[in-house]
Design a protein around this motif. Structure first.
Motif, short mmCIF file in Angstrom:
data_model
loop_
_atom_site.label_atom_id
_atom_site.label_comp_id
_atom_site.label_asym_id
_atom_site.label_seq_id
_atom_site.Cartn_x
_atom_site.Cartn_y
_atom_site.Cartn_z
N ALA A 1 -28.20 2.16 -20.62
CA ALA A 1 -27.23 1.25 -21.24
C ALA A 1 -27.63 -0.20 -21.01
O ALA A 1 -27.43 -1.06 -21.88
CB ALA A 1 -25.83 1.52 -20.68
N LEU B 1 -22.03 0.78 -25.66
CA LEU B 1 -22.94 0.82 -24.51
C LEU B 1 -22.50 1.90 -23.53
O LEU B 1 -23.34 2.60 -22.94
CB LEU B 1 -22.98 -0.54 -23.83
CG LEU B 1 -23.54 -1.70 -24.67
CD1 LEU B 1 -23.46 -3.01 -23.90
CD2 LEU B 1 -24.97 -1.41 -25.09
N SER C 1 -16.40 -4.82 -17.35
CA SER C 1 -17.61 -5.25 -18.06
C SER C 1 -17.30 -6.40 -19.01
O SER C 1 -18.11 -7.33 -19.18
CB SER C 1 -18.21 -4.07 -18.83
OG SER C 1 -17.43 -3.73 -19.96
N ALA D 1 -23.45 -4.35 -19.11
CA ALA D 1 -23.88 -3.06 -19.67
C ALA D 1 -23.94 -1.99 -18.58
O ALA D 1 -23.58 -0.83 -18.83
CB ALA D 1 -25.24 -3.21 -20.34
N GLN E 1 -18.95 -2.93 -26.27
CA GLN E 1 -19.00 -2.41 -24.90
C GLN E 1 -18.80 -0.90 -24.84
O GLN E 1 -19.43 -0.21 -24.03
CB GLN E 1 -17.98 -3.12 -24.02
CG GLN E 1 -18.30 -4.59 -23.75
CD GLN E 1 -19.71 -4.80 -23.23
OE1 GLN E 1 -20.60 -5.22 -23.97
NE2 GLN E 1 -19.93 -4.50 -21.97
N GLY F 1 -28.16 -3.08 -23.65
CA GLY F 1 -27.43 -4.33 -23.46
C GLY F 1 -28.35 -5.54 -23.52
O GLY F 1 -27.99 -6.58 -24.09
#
Length: 731
Positions: A465, A435, A417, A597, A432, A469
């Motif tokens: 998520a 998320l 990600s 995300a 991150q 995001g």
């Protein structure tokens, strides 16, 4: 009047009106003033951030960690006169591990000393002098070893280096003293001071607030009237011109680094004694409101930064008081959590809206480039070899290694990600893991309360998520680089407190349960029976994780090869040029945030299955910083870098090997990750994957040249060929 000026006047008017309304009641006035102690530290950290930015162009995320470290140094000197040393792993432990592996268990090697004894417990002034000397040394080392080599580096390298310092300082304290609060002896007089309207507050808080105000005025005067301050301002506006005038930007930057660490260390010591205890997290996370205060001061104004730091902390204390009222919104049986922690995020977003797109421009001589994002080659062969090796390890290695492989696979997903968001688009996200936690907590809620079956639970969690995001992407449409890192770090702290610790979603710090996955009668959770060797974890859960990793890795590979990937790289290189070429910068950023995300959400869901629960600690803001460290260390711009980063995560196969072979325990994960992040940012921004790629390229170029230089073979019995005559020689 400009739009920004109108906005500032409106904000000031609203602030004055709100302050008048709050001060109308004595209890709210007292709640505000009781935040002066913490506000003094937030203001001091904000001043230190402004100092380092004005002197060297670095937004130092480790300023609060420096204050925390200094508080522990001072406490050790006051307790028993000892100066603790960083608990670095002994390099000779590798030799010891090899000898033990060969069968000589009695072999030992010398270890690093853990502390330096300076005699018995020290009085206040000697302990303070030694602590400030340590703080000044830290500032000098930070400049000379880390940020001086990064002087012309892009903002990403400087951000990750300061994040690495934060992780190192916190890891050192955790290894030495643990994570529990440590009581501290008071220094300043706590006698209550009577104020108008029946309000009383401890005297030490007033002293600290007054000290911060004096320091802010002194710094303003230093930069306004002294030769040093004028030279620093000149170097910030035009480095080349400052060099022409005979000023050394390097000396100016180093001096400002020393001043900033001295300031943070001094207030860290004093505020710790006011609070009565210290721990590795509380002071460290004060960097979030301090960054908000520095942003309000445009990273240039000491007065505004100090006033904003005091105001933010005092407002947080007022919110904590108001949360005890009956009218305050409740969640479960207690007040709604996270509102106090979300205030800095609100301040940062408002500050960015009022201030504009970028930080104050610095007239640097040159800038470096972001890590190179190579085009993937030989994917089928590399992927096939990796899958076969991983599958064989899951089936034939022991439970410890199997667990390490599982943790590595989940770590690879989180690193992927970051590859999409930071490696391809250049957006620095420090949220991150937050998320990923959104997906994990959503999965827990769906499965335990609503009985949503697999695979819909993790997919819906990843979709939620994505929504978060995309919300985080809204500031990215206006800002990027360091500004975005500040926003996402504040968002991670807010999500951790507002969502993860919300009783409606979890049991506070205890987390929330995640039932094992079931599909068509198959039971393949990590703790389900059915393992080939009868031991846990179940290898079939790891095989499922492997399938997900392969799918996501191929997705990212194809994204890099596609036209969309080329548009992402164009946005990363130059947003204006990309827009002029017809690339939708807004659409590209939103797509990148959404994809990143979704990938992080799947990693969070698998992590929930892996542990059987999701907890705020695992998905907190420090965890987001740690994963950035491993992703950058592995190589943040390539899939192979994400794989290497996954091998380095806590509990992964890298640390399993260190533990099994060399006796380096998992408690060193945070320390080694932070050190690796700093070293990588300074010496090789391409990461381990980039270094391996460069080495392979050099070897590939060297072999043909060696073949071309080799003499031709001769037939048996034939005379060897005469050497070629030098150019220009007569025949």
């Amino acid at each position: 009047m400009s739009k920004q000026a109108v906005g500032r006047v409106a904000a000031a008017t609203v602030g004055v009106a709100a302050a008048a309304a709050v001060l109308a009641q004595a209890d709210t006035t007292r709640a505000l003033l009781l935040g002066l102690g913490t506000g003094a530290l937030v203001a001091a950290i904000a001043l230190a951030v402004v100092l380092t930015y004005r002197g060297s162009g670095v937004v130092n995320f480790a300023s609060a960690a420096t204050a925390m470290y200094a508080a522990y140094v001072f406490d050790g000197l006051r307790r028993d006169g000892t100066l603790f040393l960083p608990p670095l792993p002994n390099p000779l432990a590798l030799v010891e591990g090899i000898v033990h592996w060969a069968g000589a268990d009695g072999f030992t090697v010398p270890h690093w000393p853990t502390e330096i004894s300076l005699g018995s417990s020290m009085e206040f002034w000697p302990a303070l002098v030694v602590t400030l000397a340590v703080s000044a040394l830290m500032g000098a080392l930070f400049h000379l070893l880390v940020f001086r080599p990064l002087r012309h580096a892009p903002p990403l390298a400087k951000v990750v280096a300061s994040v690495g310092l934060l992780l190192v300082l916190q890891a050192v304290v955790v290894l030495r003293f643990g994570g529990t609060p440590r009581p501290v002896q008071p220094i300043l007089d706590k006698t209550p001071v009577d104020l108008p309207r029946g309000t009383t507050i401890p005297q030490d808080q007033l002293v600290l607030a007054g000290l911060v105000i004096v320091l802010a005025v002194a710094l303003w005067a230093l930069f306004r009237f002294t030769r040093f301050g004028l030279a620093t301002r000149a170097a910030a506006e035009n480095e080349k011109g400052a060099v022409t005038l005979g000023f050394s930007p390097d000396f100016l930057a180093g001096t400002n680094w020393v001043l900033s660490t001295l300031l943070a260390g001094l207030l860290g010591v004093l505020v710790a004694t006011v609070n009565g205890s210290i721990d590795p997290v509380t002071i460290t996370l004060l960097i979030v409101p301090a960054l908000g205060a520095a942003l309000l001061g445009n990273f240039t104004s000491f007065g505004i930064a100090a006033a904003a730091g005091l105001g933010i902390a005092m407002s947080q204390n007022l919110i904590q008081y108001l949360s005890t009222k009956d009218w305050w919104p409740h969640s479960g049986t207690g007040p709604l959590p996270g509102v106090k922690e979300s205030l800095p995020l609100l301040v940062i977003v408002v500050a960015l809206f009022l201030r504009g797109r970028t930080l104050p421009t610095r007239g640097a001589i040159g800038t470096g480039r972001l890590p190179f994002a190579p085009r993937p080659t030989g994917v089928p062969a590399k992927a096939g070899a990796a899958v076969i090796a991983c599958f064989a390890a899951l089936l034939f290695l022991g439970p410890d290694w199997r667990l390490g492989v599982t943790n590595t696979l989940i770590g690879v997903i989180i690193c992927l990600s970051l590859v999409v968001l930071t490696g391809f688009v250049g957006q620095i996200s420090l949220a991150q893991m937050a998320l990923a936690g959104i997906a994990g907590f959503t999965l827990s809620k769906l499965t335990t309360d609503f009985g949503v079956p697999f695979p819909f639970g993790p997919l819906i969690g990843a979709a939620v998520a994505v929504l978060f995001g995309l919300v985080a992407a809204i500031p990215a449409l206006r800002v990027r680089g360091v500004n975005l890192a500040v926003v996402t770090l504040a968002a991670a702290v807010a999500i951790e407190s507002f969502v993860f610790k919300n009783p409606s979603w979890s049991s506070g710090d205890q987390g929330a349960r995640v039932p094992p996955p079931r599909f068509l009668g198959l039971e393949f959770g990590p703790n389900d029976s059915g393992s080939l060797d009868g031991k846990l974890p179940n290898p079939w859960f790891s095989v499922f994780c492997l399938v997900v990793v392969v799918f996501l890795a191929l997705l990212v590979v194809n994204l890099r090869r596609s036209a969309t990937g080329r548009r992402m790289l164009a946005v990363r290189a130059n947003e204006r040029a990309a827009a002029a070429a017809g690339v939708s910068v807004t659409g590209t950023k939103l797509l990148a945030f959404g994809i990143a995300a979704f990938i992080a959400g799947l990693g969070g869901a698998l992590s929930g299955y892996r542990f059987g629960s999701v907890t705020p600690l695992f998905f907190g803001s420090i965890a987001s910083l740690t994963f950035l460290a491993f992703a950058y260390l592995g190589g943040i711009s390539s899939v192979s870098g994400a794989v290497i980063g996954g091998c380095l995560v806590a509990g992964g196969i890298g640390f399993t090997a260190l533990d099994q072979w060399f006796g380096v325990g998992p408690e060193y994960t945070l320390l080694l990750g932070g050190l690796g992040l700093v070293v990588t940012a300074v010496l090789n921004p391409e990461g381990i994957s980039g270094a391996l790629g460069q080495l392979t390229h050099r070897v590939a170029r060297w072999l043909p040249s060696r073949r071309a230089a080799a003499p031709p073979a001769t037939a048996p019995g034939a005379a060897p060929a005469a050497p070629a005559a030098p150019v220009g020689a007569k025949s």
